[in-house]
Structures are given as structure tokens and as C-alpha cells.
Motif scaffolding. Structure first.
Motif, PDB file in Angstrom:
ATOM      1  N   THR A   1       0.826  -1.217   0.000  1.00  0.00           N
ATOM      2  CA  THR A   1       0.000   0.000   0.000  1.00  0.00           C
ATOM      3  C   THR A   1       0.856   1.260   0.000  1.00  0.00           C
ATOM      4  OG1 THR A   1      -0.146  -0.124   2.423  1.00  0.00           O
ATOM      5  CG2 THR A   1      -1.916  -1.161   1.147  1.00  0.00           C
ATOM      6  N   PHE A   2       2.049   1.186  -0.580  1.00  0.00           N
ATOM      7  CA  PHE A   2       2.934   2.353  -0.637  1.00  0.00           C
ATOM      8  C   PHE A   2       2.316   3.458  -1.486  1.00  0.00           C
ATOM      9  CE2 PHE A   2       5.763  -1.394  -0.247  1.00  0.00           C
ATOM     10  CZ  PHE A   2       6.335  -1.095   0.982  1.00  0.00           C
ATOM     11  N   ASN A   3       2.480   4.690  -1.064  1.00  0.00           N
ATOM     12  CA  ASN A   3       1.895   5.836  -1.782  1.00  0.00           C
ATOM     13  C   ASN A   3       2.496   6.043  -3.159  1.00  0.00           C
ATOM     14  OD1 ASN A   3       0.137   6.478   0.314  1.00  0.00           O
ATOM     15  ND2 ASN A   3       1.616   7.841   1.312  1.00  0.00           N
ATOM     16  N   ASN A   4       3.715   5.543  -3.379  1.00  0.00           N
ATOM     17  CA  ASN A   4       4.359   5.750  -4.679  1.00  0.00           C
ATOM     18  C   ASN A   4       4.303   4.505  -5.568  1.00  0.00           C
ATOM     19  OD1 ASN A   4       6.050   4.466  -2.886  1.00  0.00           O
ATOM     20  ND2 ASN A   4       7.923   5.463  -3.638  1.00  0.00           N
ATOM     21  N   LEU A   5       3.409   3.550  -5.247  1.00  0.00           N
ATOM     22  CA  LEU A   5       3.140   2.411  -6.123  1.00  0.00           C
ATOM     23  C   LEU A   5       1.669   2.418  -6.516  1.00  0.00           C
ATOM     24  CD1 LEU A   5       5.095  -0.615  -4.571  1.00  0.00           C
ATOM     25  CD2 LEU A   5       5.645   0.655  -6.660  1.00  0.00           C
ATOM     26  N   TRP A   6       1.400   2.273  -7.809  1.00  0.00           N
ATOM     27  CA  TRP A   6       0.033   2.284  -8.324  1.00  0.00           C
ATOM     28  C   TRP A   6      -0.178   0.993  -9.111  1.00  0.00           C
ATOM     29  CZ3 TRP A   6      -2.169   6.721 -11.939  1.00  0.00           C
ATOM     30  CH2 TRP A   6      -3.561   6.587 -12.014  1.00  0.00           C
ATOM     31  N   LEU A   7      -1.086   0.143  -8.645  1.00  0.00           N
ATOM     32  CA  LEU A   7      -1.349  -1.135  -9.307  1.00  0.00           C
ATOM     33  C   LEU A   7      -1.832  -0.898 -10.738  1.00  0.00           C
ATOM     34  CD1 LEU A   7      -1.515  -4.235  -8.989  1.00  0.00           C
ATOM     35  CD2 LEU A   7      -3.881  -3.936  -8.251  1.00  0.00           C
ATOM     36  N   LYS A   8      -1.098  -1.460 -11.676  1.00  0.00           N
ATOM     37  CA  LYS A   8      -1.415  -1.236 -13.092  1.00  0.00           C
ATOM     38  C   LYS A   8      -2.107  -2.431 -13.744  1.00  0.00           C
ATOM     39  CE  LYS A   8       0.508   0.389 -17.474  1.00  0.00           C
ATOM     40  NZ  LYS A   8      -0.574   1.396 -17.623  1.00  0.00           N
ATOM     41  N   GLU A   9      -1.593  -3.638 -13.485  1.00  0.00           N
ATOM     42  CA  GLU A   9      -2.165  -4.829 -14.119  1.00  0.00           C
ATOM     43  C   GLU A   9      -2.174  -6.005 -13.145  1.00  0.00           C
ATOM     44  OE1 GLU A   9      -3.363  -4.496 -17.031  1.00  0.00           O
ATOM     45  OE2 GLU A   9      -2.215  -2.941 -18.065  1.00  0.00           O
ATOM     46  N   ILE A  10      -3.170  -6.870 -13.279  1.00  0.00           N
ATOM     47  CA  ILE A  10      -3.153  -8.200 -12.675  1.00  0.00           C
ATOM     48  C   ILE A  10      -3.268  -9.184 -13.833  1.00  0.00           C
ATOM     49  CG2 ILE A  10      -4.272  -9.845 -11.124  1.00  0.00           C
ATOM     50  CD1 ILE A  10      -5.388  -7.492  -9.559  1.00  0.00           C
ATOM     51  N   VAL A  11      -2.169  -9.860 -14.117  1.00  0.00           N
ATOM     52  CA  VAL A  11      -2.096 -10.785 -15.240  1.00  0.00           C
ATOM     53  C   VAL A  11      -2.193 -12.217 -14.716  1.00  0.00           C
ATOM     54  CG1 VAL A  11      -0.698 -11.578 -17.199  1.00  0.00           C
ATOM     55  CG2 VAL A  11      -0.625  -9.166 -16.502  1.00  0.00           C
ATOM     56  N   VAL A  12      -2.919 -13.048 -15.421  1.00  0.00           N
ATOM     57  CA  VAL A  12      -2.982 -14.478 -15.123  1.00  0.00           C
ATOM     58  C   VAL A  12      -2.098 -15.206 -16.132  1.00  0.00           C
ATOM     59  CG1 VAL A  12      -4.459 -16.515 -15.075  1.00  0.00           C
ATOM     60  CG2 VAL A  12      -5.266 -14.367 -14.092  1.00  0.00           C
ATOM     61  N   VAL A  13      -1.189 -16.036 -15.637  1.00  0.00           N
ATOM     62  CA  VAL A  13      -0.266 -16.783 -16.494  1.00  0.00           C
ATOM     63  C   VAL A  13      -0.550 -18.273 -16.317  1.00  0.00           C
ATOM     64  CG1 VAL A  13       2.143 -17.202 -17.089  1.00  0.00           C
ATOM     65  CG2 VAL A  13       1.461 -14.985 -16.140  1.00  0.00           C
ATOM     66  N   THR A  14      -0.681 -18.991 -17.420  1.00  0.00           N
ATOM     67  CA  THR A  14      -0.947 -20.426 -17.341  1.00  0.00           C
ATOM     68  C   THR A  14      -0.356 -21.143 -18.545  1.00  0.00           C
ATOM     69  OG1 THR A  14      -2.693 -22.077 -16.974  1.00  0.00           O
ATOM     70  CG2 THR A  14      -3.178 -20.312 -18.543  1.00  0.00           C
ATOM     71  N   GLU A  15      -0.272 -22.461 -18.428  1.00  0.00           N
ATOM     72  CA  GLU A  15       0.232 -23.281 -19.525  1.00  0.00           C
ATOM     73  C   GLU A  15      -0.878 -23.531 -20.531  1.00  0.00           C
ATOM     74  OE1 GLU A  15       1.601 -26.912 -17.826  1.00  0.00           O
ATOM     75  OE2 GLU A  15       2.883 -25.921 -16.340  1.00  0.00           O
ATOM     76  N   GLN A  16      -0.486 -23.891 -21.742  1.00  0.00           N
ATOM     77  CA  GLN A  16      -1.476 -24.272 -22.737  1.00  0.00           C
ATOM     78  C   GLN A  16      -2.260 -25.474 -22.230  1.00  0.00           C
ATOM     79  OE1 GLN A  16       0.608 -24.827 -26.444  1.00  0.00           O
ATOM     80  NE2 GLN A  16       0.492 -22.652 -26.973  1.00  0.00           N
ATOM     81  N   GLU A  17      -3.516 -25.596 -22.678  1.00  0.00           N
ATOM     82  CA  GLU A  17      -4.423 -26.603 -22.140  1.00  0.00           C
ATOM     83  C   GLU A  17      -3.826 -28.001 -22.226  1.00  0.00           C
ATOM     84  OE1 GLU A  17      -8.180 -26.257 -24.008  1.00  0.00           O
ATOM     85  OE2 GLU A  17      -8.467 -24.169 -23.422  1.00  0.00           O
ATOM     86  N   GLN A  18      -4.047 -28.748 -21.148  1.00  0.00           N
ATOM     87  CA  GLN A  18      -3.593 -30.121 -21.083  1.00  0.00           C
ATOM     88  C   GLN A  18      -4.790 -31.029 -20.830  1.00  0.00           C
ATOM     89  OE1 GLN A  18      -0.713 -30.395 -17.979  1.00  0.00           O
ATOM     90  NE2 GLN A  18       0.741 -29.012 -18.954  1.00  0.00           N
ATOM     91  N   LYS A  19      -4.715 -32.260 -21.325  1.00  0.00           N
ATOM     92  CA  LYS A  19      -5.760 -33.233 -21.048  1.00  0.00           C
ATOM     93  C   LYS A  19      -5.520 -33.820 -19.668  1.00  0.00           C
ATOM     94  CE  LYS A  19      -6.665 -34.533 -25.855  1.00  0.00           C
ATOM     95  NZ  LYS A  19      -6.716 -35.646 -26.840  1.00  0.00           N
ATOM     96  N   LEU A  20      -6.485 -33.619 -18.780  1.00  0.00           N
ATOM     97  CA  LEU A  20      -6.362 -34.078 -17.403  1.00  0.00           C
ATOM     98  C   LEU A  20      -7.449 -35.086 -17.080  1.00  0.00           C
ATOM     99  CD1 LEU A  20      -5.723 -30.616 -15.737  1.00  0.00           C
ATOM    100  CD2 LEU A  20      -4.020 -32.359 -16.223  1.00  0.00           C
ATOM    101  N   LYS A  21      -7.137 -36.009 -16.213  1.00  0.00           N
ATOM    102  CA  LYS A  21      -8.118 -36.996 -15.778  1.00  0.00           C
ATOM    103  C   LYS A  21      -9.160 -36.329 -14.894  1.00  0.00           C
ATOM    104  CE  LYS A  21      -4.847 -40.864 -15.846  1.00  0.00           C
ATOM    105  NZ  LYS A  21      -4.201 -41.926 -15.028  1.00  0.00           N
ATOM    106  N   ASN A  22     -10.362 -36.896 -14.900  1.00  0.00           N
ATOM    107  CA  ASN A  22     -11.416 -36.376 -14.033  1.00  0.00           C
ATOM    108  C   ASN A  22     -11.036 -36.553 -12.576  1.00  0.00           C
ATOM    109  OD1 ASN A  22     -13.026 -35.645 -16.197  1.00  0.00           O
ATOM    110  ND2 ASN A  22     -14.109 -37.609 -16.245  1.00  0.00           N
ATOM    111  N   MET A  23     -11.556 -35.683 -11.724  1.00  0.00           N
ATOM    112  CA  MET A  23     -11.270 -35.786 -10.300  1.00  0.00           C
ATOM    113  C   MET A  23     -11.897 -37.038  -9.717  1.00  0.00           C
ATOM    114  SD  MET A  23     -11.719 -31.882  -8.939  1.00  0.00           S
ATOM    115  CE  MET A  23     -13.360 -31.738  -9.605  1.00  0.00           C
ATOM    116  N   THR A  24     -11.196 -37.671  -8.811  1.00  0.00           N
ATOM    117  CA  THR A  24     -11.728 -38.846  -8.136  1.00  0.00           C
ATOM    118  C   THR A  24     -12.590 -38.407  -6.970  1.00  0.00           C
ATOM    119  OG1 THR A  24      -9.830 -39.013  -6.657  1.00  0.00           O
ATOM    120  CG2 THR A  24      -9.691 -40.185  -8.762  1.00  0.00           C
ATOM    121  N   GLU A  25     -13.392 -39.334  -6.450  1.00  0.00           N
ATOM    122  CA  GLU A  25     -14.288 -39.024  -5.332  1.00  0.00           C
ATOM    123  C   GLU A  25     -13.496 -38.590  -4.116  1.00  0.00           C
ATOM    124  OE1 GLU A  25     -17.972 -38.352  -3.776  1.00  0.00           O
ATOM    125  OE2 GLU A  25     -17.510 -39.023  -5.807  1.00  0.00           O
ATOM    126  N   GLY A  26     -12.292 -39.159  -3.942  1.00  0.00           N
ATOM    127  CA  GLY A  26     -11.495 -38.842  -2.757  1.00  0.00           C
ATOM    128  C   GLY A  26     -10.745 -37.529  -2.857  1.00  0.00           C
TER     129      GLY A  26
END
Length: 544
Positions: free
Chosen positions: A497-522
Motif C-alpha cells: 500500500t505504498f503511496n508511490n506504487l500504483w497497481l497497473k495490471e493483474i495478469v494471469v499466467v498459465t500453460e497451454q491446455e492439457q488433457k487431465l483426468k477427471n477428479m476422483t471421489e477422494g
């Protein structure tokens, strides 16, 4: 004063729909002068009802998109994009549907099964409530949506065999919802056994006062609130949150969170989709601020999902604007899944032993083999796994260092504190880039607390070495601990919360889509596949 942009129609011949006179130029001005404002609005609505696209309406009548929205909202009481009725139902469920298994959700199509359509401005894709309902409720349980809008959630609840309580403060939205719920579910709409069918309870209501619902009655809340000051969803409805300032919006969402906590059963979930906005080319983190509102009421954060726009790359006009004015197009929203804690006789949480010791700052040269061909221009960056770090480094350094030198600090453990400097014998730099790979290796709570303390110290120590107009970039990721999410990106935004910092961007970074197994019950937890890149601009204390 800067004029609003409209598309010119100076050279196209048009016919006045009222007096049938042929003319060149501004049809809107002609109708207003000769026939009055009421006839002008009627002509715009008639063009809209005929299916004419907004850009063409803007060109013919010389009006902005905002003015078109205002006319529609005042006429119909609700902001809808298409005035024609939707077509007959073609199919009852999404084709080849699979539940999401990671923290980044994106859908190639909006979804048009059953009565779903995109007429209502700002409504969410039905894939979102479908995923939430299937993950966090069972057939016969009760789902509440207190911002029902056009009824997307209510339609999904009905299709999936749950009971629904649907509320909205706007009477026109209730009308749209009832219209979209006017169907009978066929006996076998799915390959599996059919769900029981319950007609949703739909009525006008205020999310801030759910007095008709008792304590601990709801199994799941699934809602998409309006965003403060972004899209007006009604014209003159008292209590419409979309018409409030951001400060007022957050205050009122505090009341919503309080009522949500009261009506939910212990252990049940509350899913809220919320997005950020921008002012003066800087992001306003409404998403993180709304998460704080719900956490302050006693909720725990079970998941933090990123909803990204599919195929959100920019080209041409917007690419050039992004580079020229150094801003990114907003391309993601947040879907926090909150949990009302279960009743417990003990509040003691067993602390995992720290496996890293004291978190120190280790700084090394980034991997950059060749110059970047093209910048990322939205707030979602997607790279192949093998190239992610290199592509991220290139984008950050080439966009924000601006050939004026940079410092890179990489937090790992238990290494000593070193510093990589791009240019020797420089007293001032344009970029401080802080990275934190240790967060990907199951840090303990004490590790995280130490990291947050140290990152603030590093920023304080190095801030004076940055030029005014320079940048601070911080790469972090969320962490799962004791079954809940530690939202590290949000915590850092809260912290700096510094007075001389101004939030400019919030970027989301992720990998290209991967094939993942469905979640198990556990294991029903989503796999965390996204990181954050928090970009701050260094300013003089009086300029913000």
C-alpha cells in the motif's frame, strides 16, 4: 471535453422511417429535429428489434453503444442485447460435457442448450453454474441465486434436478427468468437416469435481505452479481448494485456476504463470479476486494478459479493501442468458491512443519535467448509448458524495462540473498522483477508468512532505485493448505500500500491446455494451474 466516439455516416444515403425522406448524413439528428426524441428512440428500438447489429445502428443513427444500451434499458427495464425471442430448443444438455478439473476455466462456446441465450447483457455462460452445481450439490438439494438476471442458474438447477430459489431486485429480470423457465424437462434428456424435476421458486428479492429464508437452509449459493459502474442492468430500479460507486458496491456486497453466511448450511459452498475494472489505464482489483468482503464475514476460500475468455488474443487496432498506451485488455474474471466452516469443537489447526527454513531472496539472470516477436496484450498469458518462464520473462522485461535496466529477485529457500543487475554501474532502473518459484513446492504457513514479510522488505529497499514511471513486477501463485486456498496474489495486493506504487495490471499466467483426468471421489480439489503477475507503476506520491 473529450467527445464520445460514434461511427460516421456522412456519405451513406438513408431513408427516414417516419417521413420517408431520402437524405445523406445524420439520420438521428434529422429524426430528433423534425419528429422529436420519442420518435428517435422508437426508431432505434425498431432497428434493434429487426435484428440490426449495434455497429450498424450506431452508424445509421449516429449514436454510441452506451446510448443504445440506455434506450433499451429504459424501454424494457433490463439491459438485453437481442430483442428477438430465442429459437426453439434444439438440445437439452451440452455436447461432450466434462467437468472442469483445474483452476482455469474457458469455454469455446458460450452455451445455447435448453433455453440459454446471450440476450441479457453480462449474464454468465451456463457452463459455469453447471460445473458449480455438479461439484458442490446433490439432486434434491437447494441452490440459491440472488442475482438471477435472465435465469441462467435457475435453468441449470431445474435441468440438474435440484431445488432452486431465484431472486432479483429487478422485476424485468424476474420476467425474463420465468420466460426462460417455461419448459418441461423431457423424461430422458441425458444418457444417465433422469433427474427429478423441481420448479424453481422465482420472485423479486434483495440479496442484502433474505428474510424469507431461514438460517442454515441453503445447500449452495451460485450467483453472478452485477459489476459496479461497468454495465447498468436496469434504468430506475432502487437498490441496483450496478449503479453504485466501487466503494458503495463493496459496502453493499458486505451485506450480501453476511446474509449468504447466515442462510448457508455449515460446510456448504458459495460461488460468486466477479471481475476487475480499469480507470486511468490502471486496474481496480474489485475481484480481490470482493473476496476480502466474504472472508471478513467468516467464509473460508475453498477454490479460486480463473474464468478466462476463450481465444482472447488481440490483433490490429487493439494490439497497437495496447503497445502505444502500455495497457492490457481485461480478459479474465474470478470465481471464488467460499465455504461456510463446519461446526467444530476445536479451533486448533495443526501446522505443517516448515520444509524450507527461512525464505531468502535469491537473484539470478533470467532465461532470455532471443528478442520477443510479439507482446502479449491481454491479462491472460498462455504459453507452452517448456517455454513458459522464457516467454514470461521476455514479455515483462521488454515491455516494462524499456531498455533502461532492471533488477531480478527470485525467492527460493534456503539460498542466500544475491542480486542480478542487467547493467552494471547504474543507480536507477526501470524494472524490479520479483519471482517466487518456491511457492510451487508445498510451502508451510510459516514459510508464506516469512515470504510476505521479506517481499515487503525487498520492495522497500529497492523502490528508491526505480525511476519514476518505472515498474515493479511480482510473479506469484496461490497455494493450497489444509484443504483451503491461500490467495497469495490477493495477499500481496493487500500488503503493498505504498503511496508511490500504483497497481497497473493483474495478469494471469498459465500453460497451454492439457488433457487431465477427471477428479476422483477422494480428491475433489481443483489442480492449481495459474500464476499471477502483479504489475505496479512507480509514481510520485502526489500523482495518484
Amino acid at each position: 471535453m473529450k467527445k464520445k466516439a460514434v461511427i460516421s455516416n456522412a456519405n451513406k444515403e438513408v431513408v427516414c422511417p417516419i417521413c420517408k425522406k431520402r437524405l445523406k448524413g445524420n439520420l438521428g439528428e434529422h429524426i430528433r429535429k423534425l419528429h422529436g426524441d420519442e420518435e428517435f428512440e422508437r426508431a432505434v428500438l425498431k432497428a434493434k428489434e429487426s435484428g440490426m447489429p449495434d455497429p450498424e445502428i450506431g452508424m445509421i443513427f449516429n449514436v454510441t453503444f452506451k446510448q443504445i444500451e440506455k434506450i433499451i434499458t429504459e424501454r424494457y427495464g433490463v439491459n438485453i442485447s437481442v430483442l428477438k425471442r430465442p429459437k426453439n430448443i434444439k438440445y437439452w444438455a451440452p455436447k461432450d460435457f466434462k467437468e472442469e478439473t483445474t483452476t482455469v476455466w474457458s469455454f469455446k462456446r458460450r452455451g445455447d442448450w435448453a433455453t440459454h441465450d446471450g440476450r441479457y447483457r453480462g449474464n454468465w455462460s451456463p457452463y459455469i453454474p453447471r460445473n458449480v452445481i455438479l461439484k458442490y450439490s446433490k439432486p434434491g438439494e437447494t441452490v440459491l441465486d440472488y442475482f438471477v438476471g435472465s435465469g441462467t442458474t435457475a435453468v441449470e438447477v431445474k435441468l440438474l434436478g435440484r431445488k432452486c430459489i431465484a431472486r432479483d431486485i429487478n422485476p424485468a429480470c424476474i420476467g425474463l427468468t420465468l420466460e426462460n423457465l417455461n419448459f418441461k424437462v423431457p423424461e430422458k434428456p441425458f444418457k444417465k437416469e433422469p433427474y427429478p424435476t423441481y420448479e424453481p421458486d422465482v420472485s423479486i428479492g434483495d440479496a442484502r435481505c433474505l428474510s424469507d429464508i431461514g438460517n442454515n437452509e441453503i445447500d449452495l449459493i451460485c450467483a453472478h452479481p452485477p459489476y459496479a459502474g461497468i454495465i447498468s442492468y436496469s434504468s430506475k430500479v432502487e437498490g441496483d448494485l450496478s449503479r453504485l460507486s466501487i466503494k458503495e458496491f463493496l459496502e453493499e456486497m458486505g451485506k450480501v456476504a453476511r446474509e449468504s453466511y447466515r442462510v448457508l448450511k455449515p460446510g456448504s459452498k458459495c460461488a460468486i463470479l466477479i471481475g476487475d475494472t480499469r480507470k486511468k489505464k490502471h486496474v481496480i482489483p474489485i475481484g480481490f476486494q470482493t473476496i476480502n468482503v466474504f472472508l471478513n464475514e467468516g467464509f473460508k476460500l475453498k477454490e479460486l478459479v480463473i474464468k478466462r475468455q476463450h481465444n482472447c488474443k488481440t490483433t490490429g487496432f487493439w494490439y497497437e493501442k495496447s503497445i502505444k498506451y502500455n495497457f492490457l485488455l481485461l480478459a479474465h474474471e474470478y470465481l471464488p468458491i467460499f465455504e461456510k466452516p463446519k461446526l467444530s469443537t476445536s479451533t486448533v489447526i495443526k501446522e505443517e512443519q516448515a520444509s524450507y527454513g527461512l525464505v531468502l531472496s535469491h537473484i539470478k539472470k533470467p532465461s532470455i535467448k532471443r528478442k520477443l516477436n510479439k507482446f502479449e496484450t491481454t491479462t491472460v498469458w498462455i504459453f507452452p509448458k517448456a517455454e513458459l518462464e522464457e516467454q514470461l520473462n521476455k514479455n515483462v522485461i521488454e515491455r516494462y524495462a524499456n531498455k533502461n535496466g532492471y533488477l531480478i529477485s527470485t525467492f527460493v529457500a534456503p539460498y542466500k540473498n544475491e542480486l542480478f543487475i542487467s547493467r552494471k554501474n547504474k543507480n536507477k532502473f526501470n524494472l524490479l522483477f520479483i519471482k517466487s518459484p518456491f511457492l510451487g513446492y508445498n510451502p508451510s504457513k510459516s514459510d508464506i508468512e516469512c515470504f510476505l514479510k521479506e517481499i515487503k522488505n525487498v520492495v522497500q529497499q529497492k523502490l528508491s532505485a526505480l525511476n519514476i514511471g518505472g515498474f515493479l513486477a511480482i510473479q506469484v501463485r496461490d497455494v493450497r493448505m489444509n484443504g483451503y486456498i491461500e490467495p497469495i496474489g490477493k495477499k500481496i495486493v493487500d500488503l503493498l500500500t505504498f503511496n508511490n506504487l500504483w497497481l497497473k495490471e493483474i495478469v494471469v499466467v498459465t500453460e497451454q491446455e492439457q488433457k487431465l483426468k477427471n477428479m476422483t471421489e477422494g480428491n475433489k480439489s481443483l489442480r492449481i494451474v495459474h500464476q499471477y503477475l502483479l504489475i505496479y507503476e512507480v509514481i510520485s506520491e502526489k500523482s495518484n
